[in-house]
Design an enzyme around this catalytic site. Structure first.
Site, mmCIF file in Angstrom:
data_model
loop_
_atom_site.group_PDB
_atom_site.id
_atom_site.type_symbol
_atom_site.label_atom_id
_atom_site.label_comp_id
_atom_site.label_asym_id
_atom_site.label_seq_id
_atom_site.Cartn_x
_atom_site.Cartn_y
_atom_site.Cartn_z
ATOM 1 N N SER A 266 17.940 -2.208 18.974
ATOM 2 C CA SER A 266 19.143 -1.646 19.584
ATOM 3 C C SER A 266 20.331 -2.548 19.279
ATOM 4 O O SER A 266 20.179 -3.750 19.060
ATOM 5 C CB SER A 266 18.957 -1.555 21.098
ATOM 6 O OG SER A 266 20.184 -1.281 21.746
ATOM 7 N N ASP A 267 21.530 -1.978 19.236
ATOM 8 C CA ASP A 267 22.707 -2.832 19.246
ATOM 9 C C ASP A 267 22.875 -3.381 20.662
ATOM 10 O O ASP A 267 22.313 -2.838 21.623
ATOM 11 C CB ASP A 267 23.949 -2.056 18.815
ATOM 12 C CG ASP A 267 25.021 -2.966 18.228
ATOM 13 O OD1 ASP A 267 24.961 -4.185 18.466
ATOM 14 O OD2 ASP A 267 25.916 -2.459 17.532
ATOM 15 N N LEU A 268 23.639 -4.441 20.771
ATOM 16 C CA LEU A 268 23.748 -5.167 22.041
ATOM 17 C C LEU A 268 24.213 -4.244 23.169
ATOM 18 O O LEU A 268 25.337 -3.753 23.170
ATOM 19 C CB LEU A 268 24.727 -6.334 21.891
ATOM 20 C CG LEU A 268 24.704 -7.421 22.953
ATOM 21 C CD1 LEU A 268 25.298 -8.713 22.407
ATOM 22 C CD2 LEU A 268 25.487 -7.004 24.199
ATOM 23 N N ALA B 1 23.292 -1.234 23.846
ATOM 24 C CA ALA B 1 23.429 0.187 23.506
ATOM 25 C C ALA B 1 22.510 1.082 24.330
ATOM 26 O O ALA B 1 22.856 2.236 24.617
ATOM 27 C CB ALA B 1 23.172 0.394 22.018
#
Length: 755
Positions: free
Chosen positions: A306-308, A310
């Site tokens: 995941s992006d930070l 997200a």
């Protein structure tokens, strides 16, 4: 006696050989390096408890294992390691940036010797244009690297980044960024390779291969993780992480194309899911993206991060989840493999167990995610060779060879936008040079660099290059954070300096507060202080060159109209100032070409060269053309094109055509030209761009020298996603265009695809 002695020696030899050939005994099958990776993964997963599995899907901050005082860790804490890693282990550690491999070795040793199953830790850090650890080699930002149109260079840079990272015990990099920034108001434009899918894909493949090396388990390779998947570069209003509105056909034709190449050709083993939503579904929850396309269609065998934050956004931003357990169940069911600081670690375990208990997340999907994480750990060799030789850092870190490559990259990344009256290179008659603008003293390296490291400024580069041969003096002309009452005095001093100089170099662009992640802009004009400065300098009548230091295209209409020489330098990394000096003073002939369109105004956005036929930029209040087009870039010499050859003129739907053109240096100095091949599908079942880049080649020529450039055009590059959403090559005519830029086509022809 001799016979007895001989027999005794033979016995000893046979006995020793027998002992040395005994195979090592492993407690569990997954510990056996000879076993295929997927079998090792399956065996290990079968032995893990539910908690152990969930912990592998979590990322921890460096400060959870170290008493960190700043960006980079200088020690580890036994107490913190015991608390964080415990006996169950963890998935990964980020924001650690150890000053040496001895620190990652200590953490790895604890994880292997103190957890029940000895599962190693995955160390993940940033490094888009150089490892973000302190003291690393810093290259130009990606948008600048793409300006070089040199994939060999990009591959070499990937090798350096990987070597410097792995020497510190880092196993995975968060990059490259493969978004297409069709709205340059977006602050992260500097992190990308520009607006074109073909150019981005080739740079992406080159970087991924450079990072991952020959084998992931080597001590000079790291796992590459392209981001942000997918279609993240066109957020609504240019605002980071905002809604993305796009159809499947356009997504597949342009945005997904780049990621597909990184997977299929580059072999990328990581992927980061984007913050944004696509057609109403958050990317972290998009099963079509993460399972159907990424894994089933493209055969992806790595793991998705995941992006930070997200995943948490599905709760507090997208409002598509009711609680943490619901959010996690949705994302891991869709194909996610690891959270990125989304939920506190204990809450994460509780929520994941609840999702398993209420069957909103199946054990099959949990095991798939755990397997994906463990698979890359095995491929990286972390189970078999978990430690890095600490002495490796001194041999490979910021070496002279790496620094030389940084200078080469900075020079190739410079683009000459305008050079009327042959202002550049600066004449030998220039004995005094006024360098103007605060950005001339900037040592900013670009986004995702270590903030404690500094580059060579343009002012310092000019002084270092000229020594005592030229009198170089500096005035700011303005100070962005000073009171308005002081600006007139700054400007006055700058104009006085210019009046007493033979020529002036004015550095304009973006301050660090105006560019980068989370620094989106509503207006791409240079600020008023810069406008006042350049207009005042122009009025002195002295020869003026503008150098741009920026991370995105800027609207510089007045500058483009009035200033005779303009150089796009971007953020050139640690050697950027020296590279600019080389170009301005004639030691290097610029060859860079723009990887992104410069609009005349923010109102024209989105404005990209490969638009559809019905796309129009016709307004009552300004010119309809771009200020500087994709592929544009001048040289200190000139090149002519002739004798376009297409062979054969007709190809089947699975065929390949060879296209050649002769390029000649018609000027007086040696130079490098980037010849560009574009196509247009004349009639198709769905709309296609007016131009599409399908090839480019760098060719270096001496004055009067000619050379032949050869392109191979595979029919697969002519394919469209038809009305049935099938990827097919349709018979018909394709216009072939070869030239120096998208708006500077020198040779035309036609290629026909037949059934």
């Amino acid at each position: 006696m001799k016979l007895k002695k001989s027999l005794f020696i033979s016995f000893i030899t046979i006995t020793c050989c027998s002992f040395t050939s005994i195979k090592p005994v492993y407690k569990y099958p997954y510990q056996n390096p000879a076993m295929p990776v997927d079998q090792r993964v399956a065996d290990l997963v079968s032995r893990m408890t539910l908690t152990e599995k969930i912990r592998q899907l979590d990322m921890f901050e460096g400060k959870t294992v170290s008493d960190m005082q700043g960006h980079d860790a200088s020690s580890v804490s036994a107490e913190k390691m015991k608390k964080t890693i415990g006996t169950t282990g963890i998935g990964s550690i980020h924001d650690f940036y150890p000053i040496g491999a001895d620190l990652t070795n200590q953490v790895q040793k604890y994880a292997i010797e103190n957890t029940r199953l000895g599962i190693p830790v995955l160390f993940i850090e940033e490094g888009l244009h150089g490892y973000s650890g302190r003291g690393s080699t810093s290259f130009p930002v990606p948008i600048a690297l793409s300006t070089a149109w040199d994939t060999v260079l990009v591959h070499k840079i990937g090798r350096v980044i990987a070597t410097e990272m792995r020497a510190h015990g880092i196993n995975m990099i968060l990059g490259p960024v493969l978004c297409l920034p069709r709205d340059p108001r977006w602050g992260r434009t500097e992190e990308t390779y520009g607006e074109d899918p073909y150019l981005d894909a080739l740079n992406g493949v080159a970087m991924v291969k450079g990072l991952q090396g020959k084998k992931l388990s080597d001590d000079d390779a790291v796992l590459a993780e392209p981001k942000h998947f997918a279609v993240h570069g066109i957020p609504e209003a240019g605002s980071n992480i905002a809604t993305v509105n796009i159809g499947e056909r356009e997504a597949r034709s342009s945005f997904l194309y780049v990621f597909e190449k990184a997977i299929r050709q580059g072999g990328a083993q990581g992927m980061m899911a984007a913050y944004s939503e696509m057609d109403g579904i958050p990317c972290v929850d998009n099963e079509w993206l993460l399972k159907d396309v990424l894994r089933k269609e493209w055969g992806f065998k790595g793991f998705v991060l995941s992006d930070l934050g997200a995943i948490k956004m599905t709760l507090n931003s997208h409002h598509t989840a009711a609680n943490a357990s619901d959010a996690l169940a949705q994302t891991f069911t869709a194909g996610m493999d690891m959270q990125f600081y989304d939920f506190p670690h204990d809450d994460f375990i509780t929520a994941m167990k609840l999702a398993i208990q209420n069957k909103s997340l199946s054990m099959a999907d949990l095991n798939r995610a755990v397997s994906d994480v463990l698979r890359v750990k095995f491929k990286l060799g972390l189970f078999d060779n978990p430690y890095i030789n600490p002495s490796l850092t001194a041999k490979v870190f910021h070496s002279q060879q790496n620094q030389d490559l940084a200078l080469q990259a900075a020079k190739e990344s410079i683009c000459l936008l305008k050079n009327d009256q042959h202002i550049l290179p600066l004449s030998s008659n220039v004995h005094s040079l006024a360098v103007i603008g605060p950005l001339a003293k900037s040592t900013y390296l670009g986004g995702y660099s270590n903030t404690e490291d500094k580059g060579i400024s343009i002012l310092a580069g000019l002084k270092q290059w000229t020594g005592n041969s030229t009198n170089i003096n500096y005035e700011a002309g303005y100070e962005p954070d000073s009171a308005a009452s002081l600006q007139a005095d700054y400007l006055k001093k700058a104009i006085e300096l210019v009046n007493h100089a033979d020529a002036a170099v004015v550095v304009l662009g973006e301050d660090v507060k105006e560019v980068g992640e989370g620094k989106d802009r509503s207006n791409l004009d240079i600020n008023k202080l810069q406008e006042n400065l350049i207009e005042a300098v122009y009025k002195t009548g002295k020869p003026v060159t503008v150098v741009l230091a920026n991370g995105r295209p800027l609207c510089i209409n007045w500058v483009a109209k009035n200033i005779p020489a303009i150089v796009e330098a971007w953020f050139g990394g640690e050697k950027g100032g020296l590279a600019v000096a080389d170009v301005l003073l004639g030691a290097y002939n610029p060859s860079g070409k723009l990887p992104i369109t410069f609009p005349r105004s923010t109102g024209q956005i989105p404005f990209y060269y490969n638009h559809k036929p019905s796309s129009r930029h016709i307004y009552v209040d300004q010119d309809s053309t771009a200020l500087f087009n994709f592929g544009h870039g001048l040289s200190y010499t000139m090149f002519s094109y002739a004798d376009l050859q297409i062979s054969p003129l007709k190809i089947p739907v699975n065929g390949t055509a060879t296209i050649t053109v002769k390029v000649k240096n018609t000027g007086n100095v040696e130079g490098t030209e980037v010849a560009q091949l574009y196509i247009r599908d004349m009639v198709s079942s769905v709309t296609t761009p007016v131009q599409s880049l399908k090839g480019f080649s760098r060719i270096n020529l001496k004055p009067g020298e000619s050379g032949t450039v050869t392109f191979k055009l595979n029919a697969a590059e002519l394919a469209v996603w038809n009305r049935q959403m099938k990827h097919v090559v349709e018979p018909g005519e394709f216009k072939i265009m070869v030239g120096s830029a998208s708006d500077d086509i020198r040779q035309n022809g036609s290629l026909f695809v037949v059934k």
